[in-house]
Design a protein around this motif. Structure first.
Motif, PDB file in Angstrom:
ATOM      1  N   ARG A 163       0.820  -1.212   0.000  1.00 48.40           N
ATOM      2  CA  ARG A 163       0.000   0.000   0.000  1.00 48.40           C
ATOM      3  C   ARG A 163       0.856   1.266   0.000  1.00 48.40           C
ATOM      4  N   ALA A 164       2.114   1.149   0.394  1.00 50.85           N
ATOM      5  CA  ALA A 164       3.023   2.302   0.385  1.00 50.85           C
ATOM      6  C   ALA A 164       3.495   2.571  -1.041  1.00 50.85           C
ATOM      7  N   ASP A 165       4.054   3.760  -1.253  1.00 56.64           N
ATOM      8  CA  ASP A 165       4.530   4.092  -2.607  1.00 56.64           C
ATOM      9  C   ASP A 165       5.974   3.621  -2.790  1.00 56.64           C
ATOM     10  N   HIS A 166       6.482   3.785  -3.999  1.00 58.66           N
ATOM     11  CA  HIS A 166       7.812   3.282  -4.334  1.00 58.66           C
ATOM     12  C   HIS A 166       8.901   4.017  -3.558  1.00 58.66           C
ATOM     13  N   GLU A 167       8.679   5.306  -3.241  1.00 57.59           N
ATOM     14  CA  GLU A 167       9.688   6.055  -2.501  1.00 57.59           C
ATOM     15  C   GLU A 167       9.874   5.470  -1.096  1.00 57.59           C
ATOM     16  N   PHE A 168       8.774   5.107  -0.447  1.00 58.25           N
ATOM     17  CA  PHE A 168       8.900   4.514   0.886  1.00 58.25           C
ATOM     18  C   PHE A 168       9.521   3.128   0.791  1.00 58.25           C
ATOM     19  N   GLU A 169       9.204   2.410  -0.251  1.00 59.76           N
ATOM     20  CA  GLU A 169       9.799   1.087  -0.428  1.00 59.76           C
ATOM     21  C   GLU A 169      11.312   1.198  -0.594  1.00 59.76           C
ATOM     22  N   ALA A 170      11.772   2.214  -1.305  1.00 61.62           N
ATOM     23  CA  ALA A 170      13.208   2.428  -1.466  1.00 61.62           C
ATOM     24  C   ALA A 170      13.851   2.771  -0.131  1.00 61.62           C
ATOM     25  N   PHE A 171      13.176   3.605   0.653  1.00 60.38           N
ATOM     26  CA  PHE A 171      13.672   3.928   1.995  1.00 60.38           C
ATOM     27  C   PHE A 171      13.741   2.677   2.862  1.00 60.38           C
ATOM     28  N   LEU A 172      12.731   1.833   2.774  1.00 67.16           N
ATOM     29  CA  LEU A 172      12.712   0.601   3.557  1.00 67.16           C
ATOM     30  C   LEU A 172      13.853  -0.321   3.148  1.00 67.16           C
ATOM     31  N   LEU A 173      14.129  -0.381   1.869  1.00 73.50           N
ATOM     32  CA  LEU A 173      15.225  -1.215   1.383  1.00 73.50           C
ATOM     33  C   LEU A 173      16.548  -0.770   1.997  1.00 73.50           C
ATOM     34  N   GLU A 174      16.759   0.534   2.085  1.00 73.22           N
ATOM     35  CA  GLU A 174      17.982   1.059   2.697  1.00 73.22           C
ATOM     36  C   GLU A 174      18.035   0.702   4.185  1.00 73.22           C
ATOM     37  N   PHE A 175      16.905   0.796   4.850  1.00 78.84           N
ATOM     38  CA  PHE A 175      16.838   0.457   6.278  1.00 78.84           C
ATOM     39  C   PHE A 175      17.188  -1.006   6.508  1.00 78.84           C
ATOM     40  N   LEU A 176      16.656  -1.882   5.668  1.00 79.27           N
ATOM     41  CA  LEU A 176      16.896  -3.313   5.832  1.00 79.27           C
ATOM     42  C   LEU A 176      18.315  -3.718   5.453  1.00 79.27           C
ATOM     43  N   SER A 177      19.046  -2.834   4.783  1.00 76.55           N
ATOM     44  CA  SER A 177      20.403  -3.156   4.359  1.00 76.55           C
ATOM     45  C   SER A 177      21.372  -3.191   5.536  1.00 76.55           C
ATOM     46  N   ASP A 178      21.244  -2.213   6.455  1.00 75.63           N
ATOM     47  CA  ASP A 178      22.206  -2.156   7.564  1.00 75.63           C
ATOM     48  C   ASP A 178      21.550  -1.929   8.921  1.00 75.63           C
ATOM     49  N   PHE A 179      20.222  -1.839   8.959  1.00 74.88           N
ATOM     50  CA  PHE A 179      19.487  -1.669  10.213  1.00 74.88           C
ATOM     51  C   PHE A 179      20.085  -0.533  11.044  1.00 74.88           C
ATOM     52  N   SER A 180      20.153   0.628  10.431  1.00 72.50           N
ATOM     53  CA  SER A 180      20.614   1.820  11.136  1.00 72.50           C
ATOM     54  C   SER A 180      19.876   3.026  10.580  1.00 72.50           C
ATOM     55  N   ILE A 181      19.781   4.060  11.384  1.00 68.27           N
ATOM     56  CA  ILE A 181      19.195   5.318  10.939  1.00 68.27           C
ATOM     57  C   ILE A 181      20.062   6.454  11.459  1.00 68.27           C
ATOM     58  N   SER A 182      20.008   7.563  10.757  1.00 67.60           N
ATOM     59  CA  SER A 182      20.761   8.742  11.163  1.00 67.60           C
ATOM     60  C   SER A 182      19.777   9.816  11.620  1.00 67.60           C
ATOM     61  N   ILE A 183      19.944  10.263  12.857  1.00 68.52           N
ATOM     62  CA  ILE A 183      19.159  11.374  13.393  1.00 68.52           C
ATOM     63  C   ILE A 183      20.103  12.574  13.448  1.00 68.52           C
ATOM     64  N   PRO A 184      19.883  13.590  12.642  1.00 70.88           N
ATOM     65  CA  PRO A 184      20.840  14.697  12.556  1.00 70.88           C
ATOM     66  C   PRO A 184      21.241  15.272  13.912  1.00 70.88           C
ATOM     67  N   GLU A 185      20.291  15.364  14.830  1.00 68.15           N
ATOM     68  CA  GLU A 185      20.582  15.966  16.133  1.00 68.15           C
ATOM     69  C   GLU A 185      21.223  14.995  17.112  1.00 68.15           C
ATOM     70  N   ARG A 186      21.246  13.698  16.761  1.00 68.93           N
ATOM     71  CA  ARG A 186      21.722  12.696  17.704  1.00 68.93           C
ATOM     72  C   ARG A 186      22.816  11.792  17.149  1.00 68.93           C
ATOM     73  N   GLY A 187      22.949  11.727  15.838  1.00 67.40           N
ATOM     74  CA  GLY A 187      23.921  10.825  15.239  1.00 67.40           C
ATOM     75  C   GLY A 187      23.255   9.556  14.723  1.00 67.40           C
ATOM     76  N   THR A 188      24.042   8.534  14.486  1.00 69.14           N
ATOM     77  CA  THR A 188      23.551   7.280  13.908  1.00 69.14           C
ATOM     78  C   THR A 188      23.187   6.298  15.011  1.00 69.14           C
ATOM     79  N   ILE A 189      22.024   5.700  14.861  1.00 72.88           N
ATOM     80  CA  ILE A 189      21.590   4.638  15.762  1.00 72.88           C
ATOM     81  C   ILE A 189      21.591   3.342  14.965  1.00 72.88           C
ATOM     82  N   ARG A 190      22.340   2.360  15.462  1.00 76.01           N
ATOM     83  CA  ARG A 190      22.471   1.093  14.769  1.00 76.01           C
ATOM     84  C   ARG A 190      22.047  -0.038  15.703  1.00 76.01           C
ATOM     85  N   ALA A 191      21.299  -0.994  15.168  1.00 70.54           N
ATOM     86  CA  ALA A 191      20.859  -2.127  15.982  1.00 70.54           C
ATOM     87  C   ALA A 191      22.048  -2.987  16.375  1.00 70.54           C
TER      88      ALA A 191
END
Length: 293
Positions: A137-165
């Motif tokens: 139900r999501a669009d292709h842009e969110f699917e691309a974002f999800l693919l990046e998330f599933l690649s390394d299971f980390s996110i970057s919060i500009p004010e906090r830095g990178t959070i990695r599982a």
């Protein structure tokens, strides 16, 4: 390389199938094997199938077996990363600034961070199962974002830095296949297609989920649902509707309604679309009478 997980008490697909049964979910060998491999190899599990075949319930059962909290991200058209990852609580930040006056206040502390499902899973990978529900139900842009998330299971919060599982979280994705998913996303996952269950298994599900439903009633309801699914309906009944219809018809039967009248009177539990009801109006009684015979 995928990370192999140590799953306490689950050392084979058969053991997982038994544990899922204990959690009130009947999984055939192919589903149990796919789920086991996803868990053992540290890969997301992608479940596809028609609405109502038990994809979401499967994720809930896996979380129950693992003794973890299910964290659900419900996808929809227009969903973006903020709804999936995190948001800052701006009203609370502004209030803290006003109250602090000239004192320093860290407005990017945890107290002001609203964790959404994907961030929650990153923070607590050993305590959660992340369900990304209806990704189609999501669009292709969110699917691309999800693919990046599933690649390394980390996110970057500009004010906090990178959070990695610390380790790969358990992730289950579901899709009703209203559109094709990107091949790159499929390659990240262990894939399984869930079809409507065989009538015998569906009757077992009815009796497991609705213990007050008699054996004969369960098979009558499953036969009726099978007949309905054979029709070109907009919203054919899923497994959950089968269970609920059996419960509703049993309740009416206990109050004096004969078969198949009990089925007919409870039809709103199974069919929830007026066009479907209109389409079947002239034949519905005969279909239910035959199923109840």
């Amino acid at each position: 390389m995928p990370i192999r997980r140590s799953i306490v008490g689950i050392d084979s697909p058969d053991r997982l199938a038994t544990s899922l049964r204990d959690a009130q979910y009947l999984a055939d060998d192919s589903l149990a094997t796919a789920a086991y491999l996803a868990l053992a190899l540290g890969k997301p599990l992608l479940l596809e199938g028609a609405p109502g075949v038990g994809k979401t319930e499967g994720a809930k059962a896996i979380a129950s077996v693992l003794g973890r909290q299910l964290v659900r991200l419900q996808c929809y058209e227009g969903i973006d990363s903020a709804h999936a990852l995190y948001e800052w609580n701006y009203p609370r930040q502004m209030l803290a600034i006003r109250q602090a006056r000239e004192e320093f206040v860290n407005i990017y502390a945890d107290d002001f961070l609203i964790a959404r499902p994907m961030l929650e899973a990153l923070r607590h990978p050993r305590d959660t199962v992340l369900l990304i529900d209806e990704i189609d139900r999501a669009d292709h842009e969110f699917e691309a974002f999800l693919l990046e998330f599933l690649s390394d299971f980390s996110i970057s919060i500009p004010e906090r830095g990178t959070i990695r599982a610390q380790e790969h979280p358990v992730v289950v994705l579901t899709s009703n296949r209203t559109r094709e998913l990107h091949e790159a996303l499929r390659r990240r996952c262990v894939y399984h297609w869930i079809d409507y269950p065989h009538p015998t298994r569906e009757a077992e599900i009815v009796m497991m989920r609705a213990s007050q439903v008699a054996h004969d009633t369960a098979y009558r309801v499953v036969a009726a649902v099978g007949a309905l699914r054979a029709e070109p309906l907009a919203k054919p009944p899923g497994v959950a509707e089968t269970v609920e219809w059996a419960e509703a018809a049993t309740l009416l039967h206990e109050q004096g309604a004969a078969w198949p009248a009990a089925f007919r009177r409870a039809i709103g539990v199974a069919l929830k679309d007026q066009d479907d009801l209109t389409f079947l109006e002239s034949r519905l009684d005969d279909m239910l009478r035959e199923a109840a015979a």
